[in-house]
Design a protein around this motif. Sequence first.
Motif, PDB file in Angstrom:
ATOM      1  N   LEU A   1     -20.455  22.931 -25.698  1.00 56.20           N
ATOM      2  CA  LEU A   1     -20.086  24.215 -25.110  1.00 56.20           C
ATOM      3  C   LEU A   1     -19.830  24.052 -23.612  1.00 56.20           C
ATOM      4  CD1 LEU A   1     -19.647  27.166 -25.786  1.00 56.20           C
ATOM      5  CD2 LEU A   1     -22.070  27.557 -25.346  1.00 56.20           C
ATOM      6  N   LYS A   2     -20.545  23.133 -22.975  1.00 54.27           N
ATOM      7  CA  LYS A   2     -20.342  22.888 -21.541  1.00 54.27           C
ATOM      8  C   LYS A   2     -18.927  22.379 -21.267  1.00 54.27           C
ATOM      9  CE  LYS A   2     -25.121  21.948 -20.301  1.00 54.27           C
ATOM     10  NZ  LYS A   2     -26.074  20.963 -19.786  1.00 54.27           N
ATOM     11  N   ILE A   3     -18.424  21.520 -22.129  1.00 47.29           N
ATOM     12  CA  ILE A   3     -17.055  21.012 -21.963  1.00 47.29           C
ATOM     13  C   ILE A   3     -16.057  22.156 -22.120  1.00 47.29           C
ATOM     14  CG2 ILE A   3     -15.285  19.478 -22.907  1.00 47.29           C
ATOM     15  CD1 ILE A   3     -17.489  18.002 -21.412  1.00 47.29           C
ATOM     16  N   LYS A   4     -16.301  23.045 -23.061  1.00 49.33           N
ATOM     17  CA  LYS A   4     -15.408  24.192 -23.240  1.00 49.33           C
ATOM     18  C   LYS A   4     -15.437  25.107 -22.016  1.00 49.33           C
ATOM     19  CE  LYS A   4     -15.725  24.009 -28.213  1.00 49.33           C
ATOM     20  NZ  LYS A   4     -16.234  24.597 -29.433  1.00 49.33           N
ATOM     21  N   TYR A   5     -16.614  25.334 -21.460  1.00 49.22           N
ATOM     22  CA  TYR A   5     -16.732  26.144 -20.241  1.00 49.22           C
ATOM     23  C   TYR A   5     -16.055  25.449 -19.061  1.00 49.22           C
ATOM     24  CZ  TYR A   5     -20.089  29.318 -22.462  1.00 49.22           C
ATOM     25  OH  TYR A   5     -20.696  30.241 -23.255  1.00 49.22           O
ATOM     26  N   LEU A   6     -16.215  24.138 -18.972  1.00 49.89           N
ATOM     27  CA  LEU A   6     -15.570  23.381 -17.904  1.00 49.89           C
ATOM     28  C   LEU A   6     -14.050  23.499 -18.006  1.00 49.89           C
ATOM     29  CD1 LEU A   6     -15.702  21.421 -15.520  1.00 49.89           C
ATOM     30  CD2 LEU A   6     -15.754  19.552 -17.189  1.00 49.89           C
ATOM     31  N   THR A   7     -13.520  23.481 -19.213  1.00 49.45           N
ATOM     32  CA  THR A   7     -12.085  23.622 -19.430  1.00 49.45           C
ATOM     33  C   THR A   7     -11.598  24.985 -18.943  1.00 49.45           C
ATOM     34  OG1 THR A   7     -12.173  22.118 -21.306  1.00 49.45           O
ATOM     35  CG2 THR A   7     -10.289  23.592 -21.196  1.00 49.45           C
ATOM     36  N   ILE A   8     -12.319  26.023 -19.291  1.00 45.67           N
ATOM     37  CA  ILE A   8     -11.953  27.374 -18.847  1.00 45.67           C
ATOM     38  C   ILE A   8     -12.051  27.480 -17.325  1.00 45.67           C
ATOM     39  CG2 ILE A   8     -12.637  29.804 -18.912  1.00 45.67           C
ATOM     40  CD1 ILE A   8     -13.621  29.206 -21.832  1.00 45.67           C
ATOM     41  N   ALA A   9     -13.137  26.974 -16.779  1.00 40.95           N
ATOM     42  CA  ALA A   9     -13.341  27.049 -15.330  1.00 40.95           C
ATOM     43  C   ALA A   9     -12.269  26.273 -14.574  1.00 40.95           C
ATOM     44  CB  ALA A   9     -14.726  26.517 -14.968  1.00 40.95           C
ATOM     45  N   SER A  10     -11.887  25.124 -15.078  1.00 38.03           N
ATOM     46  CA  SER A  10     -10.878  24.335 -14.364  1.00 38.03           C
ATOM     47  C   SER A  10      -9.523  25.027 -14.399  1.00 38.03           C
ATOM     48  CB  SER A  10     -10.784  22.921 -14.926  1.00 38.03           C
ATOM     49  OG  SER A  10     -10.303  22.923 -16.246  1.00 38.03           O
ATOM     50  N   PHE A  11      -9.183  25.675 -15.522  1.00 34.94           N
ATOM     51  CA  PHE A  11      -7.929  26.411 -15.563  1.00 34.94           C
ATOM     52  C   PHE A  11      -7.970  27.597 -14.602  1.00 34.94           C
ATOM     53  CE2 PHE A  11      -5.291  29.911 -16.976  1.00 34.94           C
ATOM     54  CZ  PHE A  11      -4.051  29.299 -16.909  1.00 34.94           C
ATOM     55  N   LEU A  12      -9.060  28.331 -14.572  1.00 34.79           N
ATOM     56  CA  LEU A  12      -9.167  29.478 -13.671  1.00 34.79           C
ATOM     57  C   LEU A  12      -9.134  29.039 -12.208  1.00 34.79           C
ATOM     58  CD1 LEU A  12     -11.802  31.642 -15.543  1.00 34.79           C
ATOM     59  CD2 LEU A  12      -9.322  32.014 -15.397  1.00 34.79           C
ATOM     60  N   TYR A  13      -9.724  27.898 -11.906  1.00 34.35           N
ATOM     61  CA  TYR A  13      -9.672  27.369 -10.545  1.00 34.35           C
ATOM     62  C   TYR A  13      -8.237  27.019 -10.174  1.00 34.35           C
ATOM     63  CZ  TYR A  13     -10.479  24.412  -6.513  1.00 34.35           C
ATOM     64  OH  TYR A  13     -10.434  23.864  -5.262  1.00 34.35           O
ATOM     65  N   TYR A  14      -7.537  26.349 -11.068  1.00 33.37           N
ATOM     66  CA  TYR A  14      -6.131  26.001 -10.842  1.00 33.37           C
ATOM     67  C   TYR A  14      -5.306  27.263 -10.609  1.00 33.37           C
ATOM     68  CZ  TYR A  14      -1.338  25.179 -12.395  1.00 33.37           C
ATOM     69  OH  TYR A  14       0.023  25.174 -12.504  1.00 33.37           O
ATOM     70  N   ARG A  15      -5.497  28.248 -11.457  1.00 33.75           N
ATOM     71  CA  ARG A  15      -4.719  29.494 -11.362  1.00 33.75           C
ATOM     72  C   ARG A  15      -5.036  30.229 -10.061  1.00 33.75           C
ATOM     73  NH1 ARG A  15      -0.870  32.327 -10.890  1.00 33.75           N
ATOM     74  NH2 ARG A  15      -0.605  34.257 -12.023  1.00 33.75           N
ATOM     75  N   ALA A  16      -6.294  30.297  -9.694  1.00 32.15           N
ATOM     76  CA  ALA A  16      -6.675  30.966  -8.452  1.00 32.15           C
ATOM     77  C   ALA A  16      -6.089  30.243  -7.246  1.00 32.15           C
ATOM     78  CB  ALA A  16      -8.197  31.041  -8.339  1.00 32.15           C
ATOM     79  N   THR A  17      -6.045  28.919  -7.294  1.00 32.94           N
ATOM     80  CA  THR A  17      -5.452  28.150  -6.203  1.00 32.94           C
ATOM     81  C   THR A  17      -3.973  28.484  -6.043  1.00 32.94           C
ATOM     82  OG1 THR A  17      -7.031  26.361  -6.562  1.00 32.94           O
ATOM     83  CG2 THR A  17      -5.037  25.811  -5.330  1.00 32.94           C
ATOM     84  N   ILE A  18      -3.261  28.605  -7.140  1.00 31.70           N
ATOM     85  CA  ILE A  18      -1.839  28.983  -7.105  1.00 31.70           C
ATOM     86  C   ILE A  18      -1.694  30.374  -6.487  1.00 31.70           C
ATOM     87  CG2 ILE A  18       0.185  29.524  -8.517  1.00 31.70           C
ATOM     88  CD1 ILE A  18      -0.404  26.548  -8.398  1.00 31.70           C
TER      89      ILE A  18
END
Length: 65
Positions: free
Chosen positions: A35-52
């Motif tokens: 579940l941690k890997i799944k959360y990390l995947t979501i968090a990394s996408f949201l970080y990327y999107r927020a950076t854009i």
Amino acid sequence: MIERILDPIFIKYNPKYYLYYPMMFVDDDLKQKSLKIKYLTIASFLYYRATIEIDNFLDEKDGGK
């Protein structure tokens, strides 16, 4: 800002590897169990999107210079 980050049009036309980037570096067995890997995947996408979005905001504020 949250609405812009979660914009489904951006998600649809975004390169797909950004949606599961951390999963590219994990064994298949762990992908299904962690579940941690799944959360990390979501968090990394949201970080990327927020950076854009922050970059777009700063460009607009700067007058597109």
